[in-house]
Design an enzyme around this catalytic site. Structure first.
Site, PDB file in Angstrom:
ATOM      1  N   CYS A 161      39.397  38.870  39.810  1.00  0.00           N
ATOM      2  CA  CYS A 161      40.339  40.057  39.813  1.00  0.00           C
ATOM      3  C   CYS A 161      40.204  40.924  38.737  1.00  0.00           C
ATOM      4  O   CYS A 161      41.316  41.809  38.686  1.00  0.00           O
ATOM      5  CB  CYS A 161      41.945  39.657  39.598  1.00  0.00           C
TER       6      CYS A 161
HETATM    7  C1  LIG Z   1      40.904  34.004  39.880  1.00  0.00           C
HETATM    8  S1  LIG Z   1      40.001  32.892  40.204  1.00  0.00           S
HETATM    9  C2  LIG Z   1      40.444  31.631  41.512  1.00  0.00           C
HETATM   10  C3  LIG Z   1      40.438  30.834  40.870  1.00  0.00           C
HETATM   11  C4  LIG Z   1      41.369  29.915  41.714  1.00  0.00           C
HETATM   12  N1  LIG Z   1      42.095  30.411  43.369  1.00  0.00           N
HETATM   13  C5  LIG Z   1      42.760  28.340  41.600  1.00  0.00           C
HETATM   14  O1  LIG Z   1      43.733  28.100  41.851  1.00  0.00           O
HETATM   15  O2  LIG Z   1      42.175  28.073  40.412  1.00  0.00           O
HETATM   16  C6  LIG Z   1      38.554  33.171  40.448  1.00  0.00           C
HETATM   17  C7  LIG Z   1      37.000  31.992  40.338  1.00  0.00           C
HETATM   18  O3  LIG Z   1      36.031  32.917  40.301  1.00  0.00           O
HETATM   19  C8  LIG Z   1      35.146  32.329  40.346  1.00  0.00           C
HETATM   20  N2  LIG Z   1      33.601  32.611  40.457  1.00  0.00           N
HETATM   21  C9  LIG Z   1      33.216  34.143  39.516  1.00  0.00           C
HETATM   22  N3  LIG Z   1      31.974  34.732  40.780  1.00  0.00           N
HETATM   23  C10 LIG Z   1      32.458  33.868  41.117  1.00  0.00           C
HETATM   24  C11 LIG Z   1      31.375  33.575  42.570  1.00  0.00           C
HETATM   25  N4  LIG Z   1      29.820  33.927  42.260  1.00  0.00           N
HETATM   26  N5  LIG Z   1      30.883  32.455  42.875  1.00  0.00           N
HETATM   27  C12 LIG Z   1      31.304  31.667  43.230  1.00  0.00           C
HETATM   28  N6  LIG Z   1      33.013  31.491  42.260  1.00  0.00           N
HETATM   29  C13 LIG Z   1      32.911  33.021  40.611  1.00  0.00           C
HETATM   30  C14 LIG Z   1      35.282  32.320  38.603  1.00  0.00           C
HETATM   31  O4  LIG Z   1      34.832  31.158  37.783  1.00  0.00           O
HETATM   32  C15 LIG Z   1      37.253  32.499  38.793  1.00  0.00           C
HETATM   33  O5  LIG Z   1      36.849  30.584  38.522  1.00  0.00           O
END
Ligand SMILES: C[S@@+](CC[C@H](N)C(=O)[O-])C[C@H]1O[C@@H](n2cnc3c(N)ncnc32)[C@H](O)[C@@H]1O
Length: 276
Positions: free
Chosen positions: A73
């Site tokens: 986000c």
């Molecule tokens: C807002 S957090 C989501 C957290 C999750 N919903 C939870 O309850 O813990 C977004 C996550 O997306 C991951 N992320 C970022 N880019 C990504 C990618 N290309 N592939 C997979 N995960 C990714 C980040 O590391 C981060 O942990």
């Protein structure tokens, strides 16, 4: 409740996983790039998230019913750079779209900051909804507040739910249940506030009178910094949930997570309505 299978994208510490498991959901694949969050997820759920979602081949994903993800986000939030869909992190929504088109699950649940609704005067959100509809889904959205679903935290987030067009069922968001648990129960003492501030990622220790304060409270008249265990509880995780990394990493992982209670309520609603 019927069992169902889900895929957990951007899985973090598994707020989706924790909530959906409580409705009988079985995770068949998760995706995450942060090694510390991957370790947390592995230890708690015995599943090792695959890495970058953009590298996942559709053919390698087992059959599943529900796709979920709190897509990154930073590019939409008030504190981020606000690059929107131009930002590589904002563009990750297109990975969700790729998987929806390729796998066609019965439904999806996405979560993001409220700022997504107003980003670029609402144009970004409109594009996202249109793209999701083009995947063959009826799409619903609502801003839900954590404290309306049983955990004492002020945290408003936008939830987007899609139901595949051939499933002739309407979705409605679950009714608020209220919050019997108070912050004083979590902090085990008299608190001035009924609800915790939004658990955030940065800005810890800014001071109780600072406008950015979110971690300092008065408990029994004394200053108290919210602990990792208390953060877990107001996000709907058990206090003994394993978190990898040092304290900074731990607060960050919890601040990134989705409140498990909201996901559980949406999951149950999808089941009650016969969608999954
Ligand atoms: C807002 S957090 C989501 C957290 C999750 N919903 C939870 O309850 O813990 C977004 C996550 O997306 C991951 N992320 C970022 N880019 C990504 C990618 N290309 N592939 C997979 N995960 C990714 C980040 O590391 C981060 O942990």
């Amino acid at each position: 409740m019927a069992e169902f299978r889900f895929v957990d994208l951007f899985s973090g510490i598994g707020g989706f996983h924790y909530g959906l498991a409580r409705c009988g959901g079985k995770c068949v694949m998760a995706s995450e790039i942060d090694p510390i969050a991957i370790e947390t997820y592995q230890k708690n759920y015995s599943i090792t998230p695959k890495g970058d979602v953009s590298k996942i081949d559709i053919a390698d994903i087992p059959q599943f019913d529900l796709l979920c993800g709190g897509f990154p986000c930073q590019s939409f939030s008030n504190v981020g750079q606000k690059g929107g869909l131009e930002d590589p992190r904002g563009a990750l929504i297109y990975q969700v779209i790729r998987l929806l088109k390729g796998c066609k699950p019965k439904a999806f649940i996405l979560e993001n900051v409220k700022g997504l609704l107003s980003h670029d005067k609402g144009k970004t959100f409109k594009i996202i909804i249109e793209e999701l509809e083009k995947c063959g889904y009826k799409v619903y959205h609502e801003v839900l507040e954590a404290k309306d679903y049983g955990v004492p935290q002020i945290r408003k987030r936008v939830f987007i739910v899609g139901v595949r067009n051939d499933i002739k069922k309407f979705f409605t968001f679950p009714e608020p249940t209220g919050c019997e648990k108070k912050l004083s129960d979590v902090m085990r003492g008299e608190t001035e506030r009924e609800y915790a501030f939004t658990i955030r990622i940065g800005g810890r220790r800014s001071g109780i009178d600072n406008k950015y304060n979110w971690d300092c409270y008065r408990v029994n008249g004394e200053l108290h910094y919210i602990t990792v265990e208390e953060c877990l509880e107001v996000q709907g995780f058990p206090r003994d949930f394993y978190l990898a990394g040092n304290k900074d990493n731990q607060y960050k992982q919890i601040g990134n997570a989705v409140p498990t209670v909201i996901i559980e309520a949406i999951g149950k609603q999808l089941q009650v309505l016969g969608i999954i």
